[in-house]
Scaffold this motif. Sequence first.
Motif, PDB file in Angstrom:
ATOM      1  N   VAL A  74      -2.688  -7.287  -0.068  1.00  0.00           N
ATOM      2  CA  VAL A  74      -1.829  -7.448   1.098  1.00  0.00           C
ATOM      3  C   VAL A  74      -0.415  -7.042   0.706  1.00  0.00           C
ATOM      4  N   VAL A  75       0.187  -6.206   1.489  1.00  0.00           N
ATOM      5  CA  VAL A  75       1.563  -5.808   1.209  1.00  0.00           C
ATOM      6  C   VAL A  75       2.453  -6.252   2.364  1.00  0.00           C
ATOM      7  N   GLY A  76       3.731  -6.320   2.129  1.00  0.00           N
ATOM      8  CA  GLY A  76       4.667  -6.689   3.188  1.00  0.00           C
ATOM      9  C   GLY A  76       4.678  -8.179   3.441  1.00  0.00           C
ATOM     10  N   GLU A  77       5.586  -8.585   4.276  1.00  0.00           N
ATOM     11  CA  GLU A  77       5.831  -9.997   4.531  1.00  0.00           C
ATOM     12  C   GLU A  77       4.795 -10.591   5.476  1.00  0.00           C
ATOM     13  N   ALA A  78       4.504  -9.882   6.507  1.00  0.00           N
ATOM     14  CA  ALA A  78       3.750 -10.464   7.614  1.00  0.00           C
ATOM     15  C   ALA A  78       2.299 -10.796   7.267  1.00  0.00           C
ATOM     16  N   GLY A  79       1.803 -10.266   6.163  1.00  0.00           N
ATOM     17  CA  GLY A  79       0.405 -10.513   5.818  1.00  0.00           C
ATOM     18  C   GLY A  79      -0.548  -9.776   6.725  1.00  0.00           C
ATOM     19  N   PHE A 125       3.718   2.225   9.645  1.00  0.00           N
ATOM     20  CA  PHE A 125       4.660   3.331   9.842  1.00  0.00           C
ATOM     21  C   PHE A 125       6.003   3.024   9.195  1.00  0.00           C
ATOM     22  N   GLY A 126       6.381   1.754   9.250  1.00  0.00           N
ATOM     23  CA  GLY A 126       7.670   1.379   8.684  1.00  0.00           C
ATOM     24  C   GLY A 126       7.682   1.483   7.174  1.00  0.00           C
ATOM     25  N   ALA A 127       6.587   1.104   6.527  1.00  0.00           N
ATOM     26  CA  ALA A 127       6.547   1.142   5.071  1.00  0.00           C
ATOM     27  C   ALA A 127       5.154   1.517   4.604  1.00  0.00           C
ATOM     28  N   PRO A 128       4.776   2.782   4.761  1.00  0.00           N
ATOM     29  CA  PRO A 128       3.446   3.189   4.317  1.00  0.00           C
ATOM     30  C   PRO A 128       3.297   2.921   2.823  1.00  0.00           C
ATOM     31  N   ALA A 129       2.132   2.410   2.425  1.00  0.00           N
ATOM     32  CA  ALA A 129       1.968   1.995   1.040  1.00  0.00           C
ATOM     33  C   ALA A 129       1.179   3.016   0.228  1.00  0.00           C
ATOM     34  N   HIS A 130       0.067   3.454   0.750  1.00  0.00           N
ATOM     35  CA  HIS A 130      -0.781   4.346  -0.029  1.00  0.00           C
ATOM     36  C   HIS A 130      -0.151   5.746  -0.123  1.00  0.00           C
ATOM     37  N   PRO A 131      -0.196   6.373  -1.295  1.00  0.00           N
ATOM     38  CA  PRO A 131       0.391   7.712  -1.425  1.00  0.00           C
ATOM     39  C   PRO A 131      -0.175   8.705  -0.415  1.00  0.00           C
ATOM     40  N   TYR A 132      -1.456   8.546  -0.057  1.00  0.00           N
ATOM     41  CA  TYR A 132      -2.025   9.451   0.947  1.00  0.00           C
ATOM     42  C   TYR A 132      -1.346   9.248   2.305  1.00  0.00           C
ATOM     43  N   THR A 133      -1.189   7.995   2.688  1.00  0.00           N
ATOM     44  CA  THR A 133      -0.534   7.709   3.971  1.00  0.00           C
ATOM     45  C   THR A 133       0.889   8.260   3.960  1.00  0.00           C
ATOM     46  N   VAL A 134       1.580   8.038   2.838  1.00  0.00           N
ATOM     47  CA  VAL A 134       2.959   8.534   2.727  1.00  0.00           C
ATOM     48  C   VAL A 134       2.983  10.047   2.937  1.00  0.00           C
ATOM     49  N   GLY A 135       2.073  10.755   2.239  1.00  0.00           N
ATOM     50  CA  GLY A 135       2.014  12.211   2.354  1.00  0.00           C
ATOM     51  C   GLY A 135       1.682  12.661   3.764  1.00  0.00           C
ATOM     52  N   LEU A 136       0.743  11.931   4.383  1.00  0.00           N
ATOM     53  CA  LEU A 136       0.317  12.263   5.742  1.00  0.00           C
ATOM     54  C   LEU A 136       1.488  12.129   6.718  1.00  0.00           C
ATOM     55  N   SER A 184       0.799  10.011  -7.813  1.00  0.00           N
ATOM     56  CA  SER A 184       1.013   8.836  -8.652  1.00  0.00           C
ATOM     57  C   SER A 184      -0.252   8.386  -9.373  1.00  0.00           C
ATOM     58  N   ALA A 185      -1.245   9.284  -9.505  1.00  0.00           N
ATOM     59  CA  ALA A 185      -2.535   8.860 -10.052  1.00  0.00           C
ATOM     60  C   ALA A 185      -2.386   8.356 -11.487  1.00  0.00           C
ATOM     61  N   MET A 186      -3.133   7.285 -11.789  1.00  0.00           N
ATOM     62  CA  MET A 186      -3.128   6.705 -13.129  1.00  0.00           C
ATOM     63  C   MET A 186      -4.566   6.702 -13.640  1.00  0.00           C
ATOM     64  N   ALA A 187      -4.725   6.257 -14.892  1.00  0.00           N
ATOM     65  CA  ALA A 187      -6.055   6.270 -15.497  1.00  0.00           C
ATOM     66  C   ALA A 187      -7.041   5.425 -14.682  1.00  0.00           C
ATOM     67  N   GLU A 188      -6.593   4.254 -14.200  1.00  0.00           N
ATOM     68  CA  GLU A 188      -7.486   3.361 -13.450  1.00  0.00           C
ATOM     69  C   GLU A 188      -8.041   4.056 -12.209  1.00  0.00           C
ATOM     70  N   CYS A 189      -7.195   4.892 -11.602  1.00  0.00           N
ATOM     71  CA  CYS A 189      -7.547   5.460 -10.299  1.00  0.00           C
ATOM     72  C   CYS A 189      -8.837   6.261 -10.372  1.00  0.00           C
ATOM     73  N   ILE A 190      -9.071   6.905 -11.534  1.00  0.00           N
ATOM     74  CA  ILE A 190     -10.251   7.733 -11.670  1.00  0.00           C
ATOM     75  C   ILE A 190     -11.463   6.878 -11.999  1.00  0.00           C
ATOM     76  N   GLN A 191     -11.198   5.712 -12.618  1.00  0.00           N
ATOM     77  CA  GLN A 191     -12.315   4.896 -13.087  1.00  0.00           C
ATOM     78  C   GLN A 191     -12.918   3.999 -12.024  1.00  0.00           C
ATOM     79  N   LEU A 209      -1.536   1.147  -7.315  1.00  0.00           N
ATOM     80  CA  LEU A 209      -0.090   0.937  -7.393  1.00  0.00           C
ATOM     81  C   LEU A 209       0.270  -0.486  -6.972  1.00  0.00           C
ATOM     82  N   TYR A 210      -0.658  -1.109  -6.249  1.00  0.00           N
ATOM     83  CA  TYR A 210      -0.422  -2.467  -5.754  1.00  0.00           C
ATOM     84  C   TYR A 210      -1.518  -3.344  -6.340  1.00  0.00           C
ATOM     85  N   PRO A 211      -1.272  -3.987  -7.467  1.00  0.00           N
ATOM     86  CA  PRO A 211      -2.332  -4.741  -8.157  1.00  0.00           C
ATOM     87  C   PRO A 211      -2.985  -5.737  -7.213  1.00  0.00           C
TER      88      PRO A 211
END
Lengths: 256, 338, 271
Positions: free
Chosen positions: B308-313, B244-255, B294-301, B321-323
């Motif tokens: 893992v995102v954020g500090e806490a792991g 909730f503090g830092a949603p990462a996926h564009p879908y979560t952000v939109g939701l 934010s869709a890119m070419a990879e996203c469709i393929q 968007l997050y390699p």
Amino acid sequence: MATLLALQGVTHTFRRSGGALVTAVRDVSLEVGESETVALVGESGSGKSTLGRIALGLIRPDAGRVLIAGKNLHDMANRELRRERIAFQPIFQDATASLNPRRTVRDLLRQALRQRGADRNEHMRIELLESVGLRPGSLYLERYPHELSGGQRQRLAIARALAMKPRLIIADEPLSGADVSMRGQVLNLLLDIKKERGLAYLMITHDISIARAFADRVAVMKEGQIVEEGPAGVVLSKPREDYTKRLLAAVPQLAY
Amino acid sequence: MSREAPPILRLQDVSLTFRTRAGAVRALNGASLAVHEGEAIGLVGESGSGKSTLARAVLGLNPERSSRIEAGRILIAGRDVTRLSQAEWEGARGHPVAMVFQDPLSFLNPIMRIGRQIAESIERHAPDRRVEERVGELLALVKLPPSLARAYPHELSGGMRQRALLAVALACEPRLLIADEPTTALDVTTQAEILALLRDLREQLGMAMLLITHDLGIVSSACERLYVIYAGRVLEWGRSQDVFGAPAHPYTVGLFQAARADRDAQGRFATIGGEPPDLGETAKGCPFAPRCPSAMAECIQSMPGVTVVGEAGSHAVRCWLYPPAQDAAATAGHVFGS
Amino acid sequence: MWRRFLTYRAGVLAAAYVLLLVLIGLATPFLPGPDPRQISNEVMQAPSLVHLLGTDELGRDVLSGIIHGIEVSLTVGFAAACAATVIGVVIGAAAGYYGGALDLLVMRIAEMFQVVPSFILAAVIVALSGPGLTRVVAVIALLAWPQVARLMRGEVMRIKGLEFVDAVRCLGVREPVILATEVVPNALAPVLAAGTLIVAQAILLEAALSFLGLSSADLVSWGRMLNSGQRFLYNAWWLSVFPGSAIFLTVLAFNLLGDAIGVALNPRTEA
């Protein structure tokens, strides 16, 4: 501001299937002005949907008056009622149920336009579809409601309402059938319509966040009566009634 | 949380298809999830996301004829239940995992008194208990008056029915309660009561909960961790405060924006464009790509691995968007186990 | 819809059988073979290559009689079912939609017809008014419409409460138009299934009346053949068994077809 809809001392009692009498609406008065958005907020069983149906002339109240532009709906002759009532159009919660499953999109729009004596050509129907974001409109004309997604069906229901060039839209929980991700689209559409056409809304909802974002005025309904009414900013931030306070507190908040 | 004991529930890359007249529908597509003892987990998704299918799969409730688990494993307290037959399920439901549903009325027997239904549940799972006494205890536990034991389901209000169904489920002494949209049919004030009750029950009984819902407000107040599911894929998961503090996926952000009814400077509501996914088409890439700003070419393929995102792991996402990290499998294990 | 129908295999078999009957019925005047009323010296012949289903006590060909009987059975069945369905749909729709005193009156009348044993009533009416195909059809229709009306009334009452009807009402459409264009089309599906079942009842009732001799003597009908054949059950089984089987199979086929239509038109049943 001219008054579009005025409910005066409206009371309505149902007989339940068991035989018990239930007073769904008790001595309610409510006005909606030109281009105004009023949210009618309450829980299920509060009588808010019944009040909406009374305002649409679908239920004849036991007592009280339903005034369209100053005239009582139930004093009108059938022909006059049919002519006047098209100024108020409904949007129901469940778009699937509000569209005849045996009619195509073209049929549904033609039926509405014809009632206004305005069904001249295919172009009008396409224009209506595109005005609610169903583009290109020609793509949808042949389809049946069940061949559309939930969001598209709600748009179609809105398009049909707009075909009547209404002055007031009475929307009963127009978003509870839609997915969270589709809510923004439908809300924006309703906002656009309001801006472009200067429509008034009576928004019947249990969802405080919709009322907060949308309404100029809020009426809170409980057990058939309006317990609090006022400007949205006031009612939803500094409620006077305990019931309104409880209603606001019960809404799950995003805690982060 | 202990890493030694197996989680009470673990799903590993579960794929499930339904056969329908319109062709095969992939309701779950490599979904993974873990619930540990005592945890409150939210599973968030919209209609058609597969969230209810997932819950039903855990208890073998999807129709045997038309659905099939194609890949992956479902483990309940370490026991593999992926391939149990209907007959084997008969004895296995209720303990250690029980479930309550959105519409209690269709799960309560309309012509049997509430007390009797609770008693049957007790007799099935703990036949040695003193039944009468236990029915009273359970009613007290869900805060229903003892007199309601003699009532029939149709005599109860929606909130009371949900409590009654809870009592039936609790009679099995579950260690995990799956609650599938338990308050969606209820008013906000009743919903608040049921949610408070669920919180009390978890504290009292030390029971884990998997709460399935489309309502982010409920998750944020009731769950310690959450999973976001879309088109049968878990796109993001982690501790509630992190997601909730830092949603990462564009879908979560939109939701999240949609749930808050956020409006921009022009007064317009935040939206997620496009239409919900069609599960008949099995896309290679991310199912959200067609609607993603934010869709890119990879996203469709192709579908990205776990990052893992954020500090806490303790917060992970599957999004280009997050390699992805070098050792995705290890990361996944780490995050699921946390 | 078709897929659901086809999945229901018994329905498909029944439909094929009914189609075959209809084709034979239509082609009867052009078919070769003896006139079923033609009397000959070859009396009481067992089935053979010359007379596939044998002959009766007056030397009439049984197969020919069965083929010509199709016409009577189907005419009576379809005519009675159509009449009953039309009457039932109109009355049931009006009663269900407008309710009130009309509804009360219609339903009491319908009940009266339903509590009287229909066969006895039919027999009495035909016996008093004299035989004749039109009379038989009228009597059957009179007895069968309450079934349709009841079903139609229930469907109309359900559908008139749906939101799409309210939405159309808000468009300012007139009530009779709403009933005819919105409500009735959505209420017809189960009624059509019931109509098919009435065909079966009508065929059976006609056969029963003919069996009792309550039909005109110059008509070739299965019931009539059964009536004259049953006297010779022990020495000429073919006179009873073949017309009896024809009645049995045809009634069964229409029942199965009715069920299948009911299933096919109900979107809630899954294949």
